[in-house]
Design a protein around this motif. Structure first.
Motif, PDB file in Angstrom:
ATOM      1  N   THR A   1      32.322 -13.086 -20.993  1.00 54.15           N
ATOM      2  CA  THR A   1      31.144 -12.741 -21.325  1.00 54.15           C
ATOM      3  C   THR A   1      29.637 -12.691 -20.722  1.00 54.15           C
ATOM      4  O   THR A   1      28.705 -12.177 -21.034  1.00 54.15           O
ATOM      5  CB  THR A   1      30.992 -13.007 -22.473  1.00 54.15           C
ATOM      6  OG1 THR A   1      32.685 -12.733 -23.830  1.00 54.15           O
ATOM      7  CG2 THR A   1      30.142 -12.827 -23.916  1.00 54.15           C
TER       8      THR A   1
ATOM      9  N   THR B   1      18.549 -12.061 -28.315  1.00 56.42           N
ATOM     10  CA  THR B   1      19.729 -12.771 -28.637  1.00 56.42           C
ATOM     11  C   THR B   1      20.042 -11.573 -28.679  1.00 56.42           C
ATOM     12  O   THR B   1      21.569 -11.734 -29.039  1.00 56.42           O
ATOM     13  CB  THR B   1      19.633 -14.202 -28.924  1.00 56.42           C
ATOM     14  OG1 THR B   1      18.791 -14.856 -28.683  1.00 56.42           O
ATOM     15  CG2 THR B   1      21.118 -14.643 -29.334  1.00 56.42           C
ATOM     16  N   GLY B   2      19.731 -11.003 -30.314  1.00 56.19           N
ATOM     17  CA  GLY B   2      20.429 -10.677 -31.600  1.00 56.19           C
ATOM     18  C   GLY B   2      21.282  -9.274 -30.270  1.00 56.19           C
ATOM     19  O   GLY B   2      22.290  -8.159 -30.616  1.00 56.19           O
TER      20      GLY B   2
ATOM     21  N   VAL C   1      23.807 -10.091 -28.597  1.00 59.57           N
ATOM     22  CA  VAL C   1      25.256  -9.868 -29.011  1.00 59.57           C
ATOM     23  C   VAL C   1      25.592  -8.856 -29.190  1.00 59.57           C
ATOM     24  O   VAL C   1      26.564  -8.833 -29.151  1.00 59.57           O
ATOM     25  CB  VAL C   1      24.647 -11.045 -30.061  1.00 59.57           C
ATOM     26  CG1 VAL C   1      25.839 -11.249 -31.366  1.00 59.57           C
ATOM     27  CG2 VAL C   1      24.480 -12.112 -30.460  1.00 59.57           C
ATOM     28  N   GLU C   2      25.157  -8.079 -29.725  1.00 56.74           N
ATOM     29  CA  GLU C   2      25.456  -6.602 -29.562  1.00 56.74           C
ATOM     30  C   GLU C   2      26.012  -6.140 -28.836  1.00 56.74           C
ATOM     31  O   GLU C   2      27.072  -5.670 -28.672  1.00 56.74           O
ATOM     32  CB  GLU C   2      23.759  -5.342 -30.037  1.00 56.74           C
ATOM     33  CG  GLU C   2      24.899  -4.268 -31.002  1.00 56.74           C
ATOM     34  CD  GLU C   2      23.615  -3.575 -31.121  1.00 56.74           C
ATOM     35  OE1 GLU C   2      23.924  -2.050 -32.295  1.00 56.74           O
ATOM     36  OE2 GLU C   2      22.840  -4.256 -31.399  1.00 56.74           O
TER      37      GLU C   2
ATOM     38  N   SER D   1      27.220  -7.778 -26.445  1.00 54.58           N
ATOM     39  CA  SER D   1      28.727  -8.438 -26.165  1.00 54.58           C
ATOM     40  C   SER D   1      29.892  -7.829 -27.223  1.00 54.58           C
ATOM     41  O   SER D   1      31.373  -7.834 -26.421  1.00 54.58           O
ATOM     42  CB  SER D   1      28.871 -10.112 -26.463  1.00 54.58           C
ATOM     43  OG  SER D   1      28.883 -10.291 -27.686  1.00 54.58           O
TER      44      SER D   1
ATOM     45  N   SER E   1      31.068 -12.326 -32.138  1.00 53.27           N
ATOM     46  CA  SER E   1      30.524 -12.305 -33.248  1.00 53.27           C
ATOM     47  C   SER E   1      29.299 -13.051 -33.245  1.00 53.27           C
ATOM     48  O   SER E   1      29.222 -14.060 -31.570  1.00 53.27           O
ATOM     49  CB  SER E   1      30.935 -13.757 -34.332  1.00 53.27           C
ATOM     50  OG  SER E   1      31.393 -14.905 -33.623  1.00 53.27           O
ATOM     51  N   GLN E   2      28.035 -13.521 -33.500  1.00 48.28           N
ATOM     52  CA  GLN E   2      26.985 -13.749 -33.209  1.00 48.28           C
ATOM     53  C   GLN E   2      27.125 -15.649 -32.616  1.00 48.28           C
ATOM     54  O   GLN E   2      26.297 -16.162 -31.455  1.00 48.28           O
ATOM     55  CB  GLN E   2      26.164 -13.623 -35.006  1.00 48.28           C
ATOM     56  CG  GLN E   2      24.390 -14.723 -33.917  1.00 48.28           C
ATOM     57  CD  GLN E   2      24.105 -15.897 -34.978  1.00 48.28           C
ATOM     58  OE1 GLN E   2      24.455 -15.968 -35.521  1.00 48.28           O
ATOM     59  NE2 GLN E   2      24.087 -16.077 -33.973  1.00 48.28           N
ATOM     60  N   SER E   3      28.504 -15.918 -33.650  1.00 46.54           N
ATOM     61  CA  SER E   3      28.033 -17.593 -33.548  1.00 46.54           C
ATOM     62  C   SER E   3      28.525 -18.238 -32.504  1.00 46.54           C
ATOM     63  O   SER E   3      27.838 -18.798 -31.345  1.00 46.54           O
ATOM     64  CB  SER E   3      28.944 -18.323 -34.242  1.00 46.54           C
ATOM     65  OG  SER E   3      30.026 -17.639 -34.373  1.00 46.54           O
ATOM     66  N   THR E   4      29.702 -17.234 -31.341  1.00 48.13           N
ATOM     67  CA  THR E   4      30.531 -16.947 -30.196  1.00 48.13           C
ATOM     68  C   THR E   4      29.247 -16.661 -29.221  1.00 48.13           C
ATOM     69  O   THR E   4      29.855 -17.217 -27.707  1.00 48.13           O
ATOM     70  CB  THR E   4      31.816 -15.991 -30.383  1.00 48.13           C
ATOM     71  OG1 THR E   4      32.861 -16.256 -31.254  1.00 48.13           O
ATOM     72  CG2 THR E   4      32.370 -16.364 -28.853  1.00 48.13           C
ATOM     73  N   PHE E   5      29.155 -15.866 -29.265  1.00 48.87           N
ATOM     74  CA  PHE E   5      28.239 -15.594 -28.386  1.00 48.87           C
ATOM     75  C   PHE E   5      26.881 -16.660 -28.230  1.00 48.87           C
ATOM     76  O   PHE E   5      26.961 -16.560 -27.165  1.00 48.87           O
ATOM     77  CB  PHE E   5      27.506 -13.622 -28.656  1.00 48.87           C
ATOM     78  CG  PHE E   5      26.588 -13.642 -26.938  1.00 48.87           C
ATOM     79  CD1 PHE E   5      27.075 -13.095 -26.061  1.00 48.87           C
ATOM     80  CD2 PHE E   5      25.801 -14.043 -27.023  1.00 48.87           C
ATOM     81  CE1 PHE E   5      26.714 -13.174 -25.049  1.00 48.87           C
ATOM     82  CE2 PHE E   5      24.881 -14.170 -26.107  1.00 48.87           C
ATOM     83  CZ  PHE E   5      25.056 -12.813 -25.216  1.00 48.87           C
ATOM     84  N   SER E   6      26.303 -17.351 -29.097  1.00 50.89           N
ATOM     85  CA  SER E   6      25.336 -18.404 -29.250  1.00 50.89           C
ATOM     86  C   SER E   6      25.418 -19.181 -28.596  1.00 50.89           C
ATOM     87  O   SER E   6      24.703 -19.862 -27.449  1.00 50.89           O
ATOM     88  CB  SER E   6      25.374 -18.372 -30.631  1.00 50.89           C
ATOM     89  OG  SER E   6      23.758 -19.442 -30.666  1.00 50.89           O
TER      90      SER E   6
END
Lengths: 109, 109
Positions: free
Chosen positions: A17, A35-36, A39-40, A42, A45-50
């Motif tokens: 990732t 970031t968004g 995330v998309e 990847s 989920s947003q939190s996981t990618f964060s």
DNA sequence: TTCATTCATCGTAATTTACCGATTGGATTG
DNA sequence: CAATCCAATCGGTAAATTACGATGAATGAA
């Protein structure tokens, strides 16, 4: 670039990732991506990618910059250069006969 | 060198014990070191280091060769070259303006 | 001010990794 | 053959990583 920093960079790169996100950011130099958008891309989920992003930022692989209410991410090419120099030089500690053919190969890409 | 192989190599390098062992093997090129010598240098137990070694061998970072009843390990400089070429080329996908300064830095070590 | 957007962080569960001692298997030596 | 040496593998535990949804803080828009 000391060993600890190099290890953090290598770890940051050593995940599908994160590597893919880094490559995506390189393709979007020098504008970066929010970031968004990352995330998309990847698919996670947003939190996981964060959390992945936090690893990359902490290692210095990615540089974050606030723009409005978005967070723009950019690949840090200096860190990429740093880890490559580390691998070539620090890792091959003075054995020029070892890393010179390596550099020769690199310059012939 | 595809992405999967590069990830395995980056993971193999991204651990203090393994990175140090790799550097030690580079210093001992082209003779290599026995597994026992590497174990001793690592300060870890034989079994623990053996699993680290297996990671490195599986990734292709280290090449094992039987000599008598010992197992001689050697750094695989081709894999190091491979991962660096991957980072420079595949990762910077065609953006020569990005990796050329990177290579310039490398050749000035 | 109120609402929507953006992203970090929290809490948690599952998986993986790291480490060890003990055991096993293969190779050499006596 | 028996004893020894070397290193992989097994079984187990502790810690780290990965993943998610939910929550919260900050910013900008209405």
């Amino acid at each position: 670039m000391n060993t600890e920093e190099a290890l953090a960079l290598l770890s940051a790169l050593a995940h599908p990732t994160r590597l893919e996100a880094f490559r995506l950011l390189i393709r979007h130099e020098p504008g970066g991506l929010s970031t968004g958008e990352l995330v998309e891309a990847s698919g996670l989920s947003q939190s996981t990618f964060s959390t992945h992003l936090a690893v990359m930022v902490k290692a210095g692989l990615v540089i974050a910059e606030k723009r409005g209410r978005q967070q723009i991410q950019r690949a840090n090419l200096d860190s990429l250069r740093g880890v490559m120099v580390f691998l070539a030089k620090d890792c091959c500690q003075g054995r020029t006969e070892l890393y010179e053919p390596l550099l020769a190969e690199l310059t012939c890409i």
